[in-house]
Enzyme design. Structure first.
Site, short mmCIF file in Angstrom:
data_model
loop_
_atom_site.label_atom_id
_atom_site.label_comp_id
_atom_site.label_asym_id
_atom_site.label_seq_id
_atom_site.Cartn_x
_atom_site.Cartn_y
_atom_site.Cartn_z
N SER A 1 -8.74 5.25 -5.27
CA SER A 1 -7.66 4.34 -5.96
C SER A 1 -6.92 3.59 -4.87
O SER A 1 -6.19 2.76 -5.30
CB SER A 1 -6.58 5.24 -6.60
OG SER A 1 -5.94 6.18 -5.67
N CYS B 1 0.88 -1.19 0.08
CA CYS B 1 0.17 0.24 -0.12
C CYS B 1 0.97 1.39 0.18
O CYS B 1 1.70 1.36 0.80
CB CYS B 1 -1.05 0.04 1.32
SG CYS B 1 -1.78 1.58 1.58
N HIS C 1 -6.86 2.14 1.70
CA HIS C 1 -6.49 2.84 3.12
C HIS C 1 -7.29 4.03 3.43
O HIS C 1 -7.05 4.91 2.81
CB HIS C 1 -4.79 2.95 2.84
CG HIS C 1 -4.26 3.38 4.25
ND1 HIS C 1 -3.12 2.57 4.77
CD2 HIS C 1 -4.40 4.12 5.13
CE1 HIS C 1 -2.63 3.25 5.99
NE2 HIS C 1 -3.34 4.24 6.13
#
Ligand SMILES: O=C1CCN([C@@H]2O[C@H](COP(=O)(O)O)[C@@H](O)[C@H]2O)C(=O)N1
Length: 349
Positions: free
Chosen positions: A164, A52, A167
Protein backbone atom coordinates in the site's frame (compact mmCIF):
# COMPACT_ATOMS: atom_id res chain seq x y z
CA UNK A 1 7.33 -45.16 -25.20
CA UNK A 2 9.34 -41.94 -24.79
CA UNK A 3 11.73 -41.86 -21.82
CA UNK A 4 10.88 -39.18 -19.21
CA UNK A 5 12.84 -35.96 -19.69
CA UNK A 6 12.36 -33.59 -16.70
CA UNK A 7 13.33 -30.62 -18.87
CA UNK A 8 10.72 -31.36 -21.54
CA UNK A 9 7.84 -33.50 -20.25
CA UNK A 10 4.96 -32.38 -18.03
CA UNK A 11 5.60 -33.67 -14.50
CA UNK A 12 4.87 -33.05 -10.81
CA UNK A 13 7.45 -32.16 -8.19
CA UNK A 14 7.09 -32.70 -4.44
CA UNK A 15 7.75 -29.98 -1.88
CA UNK A 16 8.86 -31.75 1.34
CA UNK A 17 8.53 -28.58 3.42
CA UNK A 18 4.73 -28.44 3.08
CA UNK A 19 3.99 -31.89 1.55
CA UNK A 20 2.44 -30.45 -1.60
CA UNK A 21 2.94 -31.13 -5.30
CA UNK A 22 3.48 -28.63 -8.13
CA UNK A 23 2.68 -29.35 -11.80
CA UNK A 24 5.55 -28.38 -14.13
CA UNK A 25 4.91 -27.90 -17.87
CA UNK A 26 8.32 -27.11 -19.47
CA UNK A 27 6.97 -27.22 -23.02
CA UNK A 28 4.48 -24.34 -22.36
CA UNK A 29 7.04 -21.59 -21.60
CA UNK A 30 6.87 -20.20 -25.15
CA UNK A 31 3.07 -19.79 -25.48
CA UNK A 32 1.84 -16.31 -26.70
CA UNK A 33 0.35 -13.77 -24.26
CA UNK A 34 -2.65 -11.57 -25.19
CA UNK A 35 -3.79 -11.15 -21.61
CA UNK A 36 -3.35 -8.39 -18.99
CA UNK A 37 -0.19 -6.29 -18.89
CA UNK A 38 0.57 -4.97 -15.39
CA UNK A 39 1.29 -1.19 -15.50
CA UNK A 40 4.98 -0.48 -14.81
CA UNK A 41 5.62 2.51 -12.53
CA UNK A 42 8.77 3.94 -14.08
CA UNK A 43 8.51 7.48 -12.60
CA UNK A 44 11.37 7.90 -10.07
CA UNK A 45 10.27 8.32 -6.46
CA UNK A 46 11.37 11.38 -4.41
CA UNK A 47 13.81 10.84 -1.51
CA UNK A 48 11.10 12.34 0.74
CA UNK A 49 7.34 12.48 0.12
CA UNK A 50 5.37 14.87 2.36
CA UNK A 51 2.23 12.77 1.84
CA UNK A 52 3.86 9.44 2.78
CA UNK A 53 2.65 7.88 6.05
CA UNK A 54 6.04 6.20 6.54
CA UNK A 55 8.43 9.08 5.84
CA UNK A 56 10.28 10.65 8.81
CA UNK A 57 8.45 13.53 10.53
CA UNK A 58 5.15 12.82 8.74
CA UNK A 59 1.77 12.24 10.40
CA UNK A 60 0.37 8.72 10.00
CA UNK A 61 -3.26 7.87 9.23
CA UNK A 62 -4.04 7.59 12.96
CA UNK A 63 -2.75 11.08 13.70
CA UNK A 64 0.55 9.98 15.26
CA UNK A 65 3.74 11.69 14.07
CA UNK A 66 6.77 9.71 12.93
CA UNK A 67 10.06 10.80 14.51
CA UNK A 68 12.69 12.25 12.17
CA UNK A 69 14.32 8.82 12.14
CA UNK A 70 17.70 8.35 10.44
CA UNK A 71 17.89 4.56 9.98
CA UNK A 72 15.30 1.83 10.64
CA UNK A 73 12.01 2.92 12.22
CA UNK A 74 9.54 0.44 13.76
CA UNK A 75 5.99 1.33 14.76
CA UNK A 76 2.89 -0.58 15.86
CA UNK A 77 0.63 -1.17 12.88
CA UNK A 78 -2.25 1.31 13.17
CA UNK A 79 -4.53 -1.16 11.41
CA UNK A 80 -3.24 -4.34 12.98
CA UNK A 81 -4.68 -7.68 11.89
CA UNK A 82 -4.43 -8.95 15.49
CA UNK A 83 -4.88 -7.32 18.91
CA UNK A 84 -3.02 -7.61 22.20
CA UNK A 85 -5.99 -7.61 24.54
CA UNK A 86 -6.84 -11.00 26.10
CA UNK A 87 -10.27 -12.36 25.13
CA UNK A 88 -12.20 -14.76 27.37
CA UNK A 89 -13.04 -17.97 25.48
CA UNK A 90 -14.26 -21.49 26.33
CA UNK A 91 -13.51 -24.19 23.73
CA UNK A 92 -16.69 -25.99 22.64
CA UNK A 93 -16.07 -29.63 23.65
CA UNK A 94 -18.58 -30.93 21.09
CA UNK A 95 -16.91 -31.44 17.65
CA UNK A 96 -18.65 -29.01 15.27
CA UNK A 97 -18.16 -27.69 11.75
CA UNK A 98 -17.84 -24.21 13.17
CA UNK A 99 -14.44 -24.17 14.84
CA UNK A 100 -13.24 -20.69 15.79
CA UNK A 101 -11.05 -19.30 18.54
CA UNK A 102 -9.73 -15.83 19.38
CA UNK A 103 -6.16 -14.99 18.29
CA UNK A 104 -3.91 -12.54 20.12
CA UNK A 105 -0.92 -10.82 18.56
CA UNK A 106 1.15 -7.76 17.84
CA UNK A 107 1.78 -6.29 14.36
CA UNK A 108 4.57 -3.87 13.56
CA UNK A 109 5.84 -2.01 10.49
CA UNK A 110 9.59 -1.75 9.80
CA UNK A 111 10.65 1.23 7.67
CA UNK A 112 13.97 0.14 6.14
CA UNK A 113 15.37 3.69 5.95
CA UNK A 114 14.22 7.32 5.98
CA UNK A 115 14.53 7.39 2.15
CA UNK A 116 11.17 7.10 0.36
CA UNK A 117 12.94 5.84 -2.75
CA UNK A 118 15.72 3.54 -1.49
CA UNK A 119 15.03 -0.16 -2.00
CA UNK A 120 17.10 -3.07 -0.63
CA UNK A 121 19.19 -3.61 -3.81
CA UNK A 122 20.21 0.05 -3.77
CA UNK A 123 21.08 0.22 -0.06
CA UNK A 124 24.58 0.02 1.40
CA UNK A 125 25.43 -3.34 3.01
CA UNK A 126 25.79 -1.54 6.37
CA UNK A 127 22.21 -0.23 6.08
CA UNK A 128 20.91 -3.71 5.29
CA UNK A 129 22.80 -5.00 8.35
CA UNK A 130 20.85 -2.42 10.38
CA UNK A 131 17.61 -3.93 9.08
CA UNK A 132 18.79 -7.43 10.06
CA UNK A 133 19.76 -6.22 13.54
CA UNK A 134 16.32 -4.61 13.81
CA UNK A 135 14.68 -7.92 12.81
CA UNK A 136 16.78 -9.67 15.50
CA UNK A 137 15.67 -7.17 18.14
CA UNK A 138 12.00 -7.49 17.16
CA UNK A 139 12.20 -11.32 17.14
CA UNK A 140 13.62 -11.18 20.70
CA UNK A 141 11.25 -8.49 22.00
CA UNK A 142 8.07 -9.93 20.50
CA UNK A 143 9.11 -13.54 21.15
CA UNK A 144 9.59 -12.76 24.85
CA UNK A 145 5.91 -11.80 25.25
CA UNK A 146 4.33 -14.78 27.08
CA UNK A 147 1.43 -15.29 24.65
CA UNK A 148 3.54 -14.89 21.49
CA UNK A 149 4.72 -18.21 19.98
CA UNK A 150 5.52 -17.11 16.45
CA UNK A 151 7.09 -14.03 14.86
CA UNK A 152 6.58 -13.66 11.10
CA UNK A 153 8.99 -11.22 9.46
CA UNK A 154 7.97 -10.38 5.87
CA UNK A 155 7.96 -7.78 3.11
CA UNK A 156 5.41 -7.00 0.40
CA UNK A 157 7.22 -5.08 -2.35
CA UNK A 158 5.51 -3.41 -5.31
CA UNK A 159 1.91 -2.34 -5.88
CA UNK A 160 1.28 -5.55 -7.84
CA UNK A 161 1.81 -7.34 -4.50
CA UNK A 162 -0.81 -5.17 -2.82
CA UNK A 163 1.88 -3.09 -1.14
CA UNK A 164 0.00 0.00 0.00
CA UNK A 165 3.02 2.31 0.17
CA UNK A 166 6.16 2.43 -2.01
CA UNK A 167 8.36 3.63 0.88
CA UNK A 168 10.57 0.52 1.35
CA UNK A 169 9.34 -1.28 4.45
CA UNK A 170 8.53 -4.68 5.85
CA UNK A 171 6.11 -5.98 8.43
CA UNK A 172 6.22 -8.24 11.46
CA UNK A 173 3.14 -10.14 12.63
CA UNK A 174 3.64 -11.90 15.97
CA UNK A 175 0.90 -14.14 17.34
CA UNK A 176 -0.06 -16.96 19.72
CA UNK A 177 -0.64 -19.69 17.12
CA UNK A 178 1.69 -21.04 14.45
CA UNK A 179 0.20 -19.78 11.17
CA UNK A 180 -0.78 -22.51 8.71
CA UNK A 181 2.28 -22.45 6.40
CA UNK A 182 4.61 -22.43 9.41
CA UNK A 183 2.77 -25.28 11.12
CA UNK A 184 2.90 -27.37 7.94
CA UNK A 185 6.63 -26.65 7.59
CA UNK A 186 7.30 -27.46 11.23
CA UNK A 187 5.40 -30.76 11.01
CA UNK A 188 7.53 -31.78 7.99
CA UNK A 189 10.81 -30.64 9.51
CA UNK A 190 10.03 -32.46 12.77
CA UNK A 191 8.97 -35.68 11.03
CA UNK A 192 12.22 -35.68 9.00
CA UNK A 193 14.34 -34.86 12.07
CA UNK A 194 12.73 -37.58 14.21
CA UNK A 195 13.17 -40.14 11.41
CA UNK A 196 16.68 -39.22 10.26
CA UNK A 197 18.24 -37.46 13.27
CA UNK A 198 19.31 -34.77 10.82
CA UNK A 199 17.95 -31.50 9.49
CA UNK A 200 15.89 -31.58 6.27
CA UNK A 201 17.04 -28.25 4.86
CA UNK A 202 20.72 -28.85 5.74
CA UNK A 203 20.58 -32.23 3.96
CA UNK A 204 18.69 -30.71 1.02
CA UNK A 205 21.24 -27.88 0.71
CA UNK A 206 24.12 -30.38 0.62
CA UNK A 207 22.45 -32.15 -2.31
CA UNK A 208 21.80 -28.86 -4.16
CA UNK A 209 25.42 -27.75 -3.71
CA UNK A 210 26.56 -31.06 -5.24
CA UNK A 211 24.14 -30.84 -8.20
CA UNK A 212 24.73 -27.11 -8.85
CA UNK A 213 21.63 -26.97 -11.12
CA UNK A 214 19.60 -24.44 -9.11
CA UNK A 215 22.19 -22.37 -7.25
CA UNK A 216 21.92 -18.62 -7.92
CA UNK A 217 24.34 -17.10 -5.38
CA UNK A 218 26.66 -18.67 -2.78
CA UNK A 219 28.80 -16.99 -0.13
CA UNK A 220 30.64 -18.31 2.91
CA UNK A 221 27.53 -18.51 5.10
CA UNK A 222 24.43 -18.51 2.84
CA UNK A 223 23.09 -19.87 -0.43
CA UNK A 224 20.36 -18.37 -2.63
CA UNK A 225 18.76 -20.99 -4.88
CA UNK A 226 15.61 -21.77 -6.84
CA UNK A 227 14.06 -24.66 -4.89
CA UNK A 228 13.53 -27.89 -6.88
CA UNK A 229 9.83 -27.53 -6.02
CA UNK A 230 9.56 -23.75 -6.66
CA UNK A 231 6.09 -22.53 -7.64
CA UNK A 232 6.51 -18.86 -8.72
CA UNK A 233 8.51 -18.42 -11.97
CA UNK A 234 11.52 -16.76 -10.30
CA UNK A 235 10.93 -17.98 -6.72
CA UNK A 236 14.09 -18.30 -4.65
CA UNK A 237 15.07 -19.30 -1.14
CA UNK A 238 18.02 -18.13 0.97
CA UNK A 239 19.28 -20.83 3.35
CA UNK A 240 22.01 -20.54 5.98
CA UNK A 241 24.83 -23.09 5.58
CA UNK A 242 25.40 -23.52 9.33
CA UNK A 243 22.59 -25.13 11.36
CA UNK A 244 20.88 -21.96 12.62
CA UNK A 245 17.30 -22.18 13.93
CA UNK A 246 16.63 -18.44 14.37
CA UNK A 247 17.93 -15.06 13.24
CA UNK A 248 19.21 -14.16 16.72
CA UNK A 249 21.83 -16.97 16.48
CA UNK A 250 23.71 -15.24 13.62
CA UNK A 251 27.36 -14.36 14.25
CA UNK A 252 28.49 -10.89 13.16
CA UNK A 253 30.02 -12.46 10.04
CA UNK A 254 26.70 -14.17 9.25
CA UNK A 255 24.83 -10.85 9.62
CA UNK A 256 27.19 -9.30 7.05
CA UNK A 257 26.96 -12.35 4.76
CA UNK A 258 23.15 -12.31 4.96
CA UNK A 259 23.07 -8.56 4.16
CA UNK A 260 25.38 -9.22 1.21
CA UNK A 261 23.30 -12.04 -0.29
CA UNK A 262 20.08 -10.06 0.23
CA UNK A 263 21.60 -7.18 -1.75
CA UNK A 264 23.00 -9.44 -4.48
CA UNK A 265 19.75 -11.38 -4.91
CA UNK A 266 17.56 -8.26 -5.07
CA UNK A 267 20.00 -6.66 -7.56
CA UNK A 268 19.62 -9.69 -9.81
CA UNK A 269 15.87 -9.50 -9.42
CA UNK A 270 15.83 -5.82 -10.48
CA UNK A 271 18.15 -6.62 -13.39
CA UNK A 272 15.88 -9.40 -14.69
CA UNK A 273 13.44 -6.99 -16.38
CA UNK A 274 15.25 -3.74 -15.48
CA UNK A 275 12.48 -2.70 -13.15
CA UNK A 276 12.01 -2.50 -9.38
CA UNK A 277 11.14 -6.19 -9.02
CA UNK A 278 8.01 -6.93 -6.96
CA UNK A 279 7.84 -9.84 -4.53
CA UNK A 280 6.57 -11.02 -1.18
CA UNK A 281 9.39 -12.32 0.99
CA UNK A 282 9.39 -13.86 4.45
CA UNK A 283 11.66 -15.51 6.98
CA UNK A 284 10.80 -18.96 8.28
CA UNK A 285 12.53 -19.84 11.54
CA UNK A 286 11.95 -21.46 14.93
CA UNK A 287 8.79 -20.54 16.86
CA UNK A 288 9.28 -18.44 20.03
CA UNK A 289 7.59 -20.90 22.38
CA UNK A 290 10.77 -21.46 24.40
CA UNK A 291 11.55 -24.88 22.88
CA UNK A 292 14.96 -25.51 21.20
CA UNK A 293 13.48 -26.65 17.83
CA UNK A 294 16.62 -28.32 16.33
CA UNK A 295 14.41 -29.40 13.41
CA UNK A 296 14.31 -25.80 12.16
CA UNK A 297 16.81 -24.24 9.75
CA UNK A 298 16.78 -20.51 9.04
CA UNK A 299 15.51 -19.80 5.53
CA UNK A 300 13.89 -16.94 3.65
CA UNK A 301 11.35 -17.30 0.82
CA UNK A 302 11.03 -14.91 -2.12
CA UNK A 303 7.74 -15.22 -4.04
CA UNK A 304 7.87 -12.85 -7.05
CA UNK A 305 4.80 -12.66 -9.35
CA UNK A 306 6.48 -11.62 -12.62
CA UNK A 307 6.58 -14.25 -15.33
CA UNK A 308 8.11 -13.01 -18.58
CA UNK A 309 8.40 -9.21 -18.45
CA UNK A 310 8.06 -6.21 -16.15
CA UNK A 311 4.37 -6.23 -17.03
CA UNK A 312 3.35 -9.89 -17.34
CA UNK A 313 2.74 -11.75 -14.08
CA UNK A 314 1.93 -15.35 -13.25
CA UNK A 315 -1.68 -15.80 -12.19
CA UNK A 316 -2.30 -18.47 -9.54
CA UNK A 317 -5.92 -18.92 -10.58
CA UNK A 318 -8.15 -21.56 -12.17
CA UNK A 319 -6.24 -24.83 -12.08
CA UNK A 320 -3.85 -23.53 -9.41
CA UNK A 321 -6.81 -22.79 -7.11
CA UNK A 322 -8.81 -25.93 -7.89
CA UNK A 323 -5.98 -28.40 -8.38
CA UNK A 324 -2.44 -27.49 -7.41
CA UNK A 325 0.27 -24.94 -8.14
CA UNK A 326 1.54 -25.01 -11.73
CA UNK A 327 4.55 -23.48 -13.51
CA UNK A 328 5.89 -23.42 -17.09
CA UNK A 329 9.55 -22.35 -16.98
CA UNK A 330 11.46 -25.00 -14.98
CA UNK A 331 13.26 -24.12 -11.71
CA UNK A 332 16.56 -25.05 -13.39
CA UNK A 333 15.91 -22.60 -16.26
CA UNK A 334 14.98 -19.81 -13.81
CA UNK A 335 18.14 -20.42 -11.78
CA UNK A 336 20.29 -20.31 -14.92
CA UNK A 337 18.68 -17.02 -15.99
CA UNK A 338 19.07 -15.41 -12.53
CA UNK A 339 22.63 -16.63 -12.06
CA UNK A 340 23.73 -15.17 -15.42
CA UNK A 341 22.37 -11.67 -14.61
CA UNK A 342 24.88 -8.86 -13.88
CA UNK A 343 25.86 -8.18 -10.25
CA UNK A 344 25.76 -4.39 -10.83
CA UNK A 345 22.30 -2.80 -10.53
CA UNK A 346 20.95 -1.69 -13.92
CA UNK A 347 20.63 1.91 -12.65
CA UNK A 348 24.38 1.99 -12.04
CA UNK A 349 25.58 0.36 -15.24
O1 LIG B 1 -0.60 5.40 8.72
C1 LIG B 1 -0.41 4.20 8.47
C2 LIG B 1 -0.32 3.72 7.08
C3 LIG B 1 -0.05 2.27 6.89
N1 LIG B 1 0.05 1.50 8.05
C4 LIG B 1 0.31 0.08 7.90
O2 LIG B 1 1.47 -0.10 7.11
C5 LIG B 1 1.40 -1.36 6.47
C6 LIG B 1 1.95 -1.21 5.06
O3 LIG B 1 2.32 -2.48 4.64
P1 LIG B 1 1.90 -3.03 3.19
O4 LIG B 1 2.34 -1.97 2.19
O5 LIG B 1 2.65 -4.32 3.05
O6 LIG B 1 0.38 -3.16 3.20
C7 LIG B 1 -0.06 -1.81 6.46
O7 LIG B 1 -0.22 -3.02 7.18
C8 LIG B 1 -0.79 -0.65 7.14
O8 LIG B 1 -1.78 -1.09 8.05
C9 LIG B 1 -0.06 2.01 9.33
O9 LIG B 1 0.04 1.28 10.31
N2 LIG B 1 -0.28 3.34 9.51
Amino acid sequence: MKKFDIHEDPHRRFNPLINEWVLVSPHRATRPWQGQNEKIHTDALPEYDPTCYLCPGNVRANGESNPKYESCFVFENDFSAVKQEPIFFEEDSKPTFFKAKPERGIARVVCFSPRHDLTLPEMEISSIETIIITWQKEYTDLGSVDYINHVQIFENKGSVMGCSNPHPHGQIWAQSSLPTQVEKTQNSLKAYYDKNQSNLLIDYLQEELKLKERIVIENEHFVALVPFWAIWPFETMIISKRHITKITAFTDEEVTAYASILKQLTIKYDNLFETSFPYSSGIHQAPTDGELHPEWQFHMHFYPPLLRSASVKKFMVGYEMMGEAQRDITPEKSATVLKALPEVHYKNK
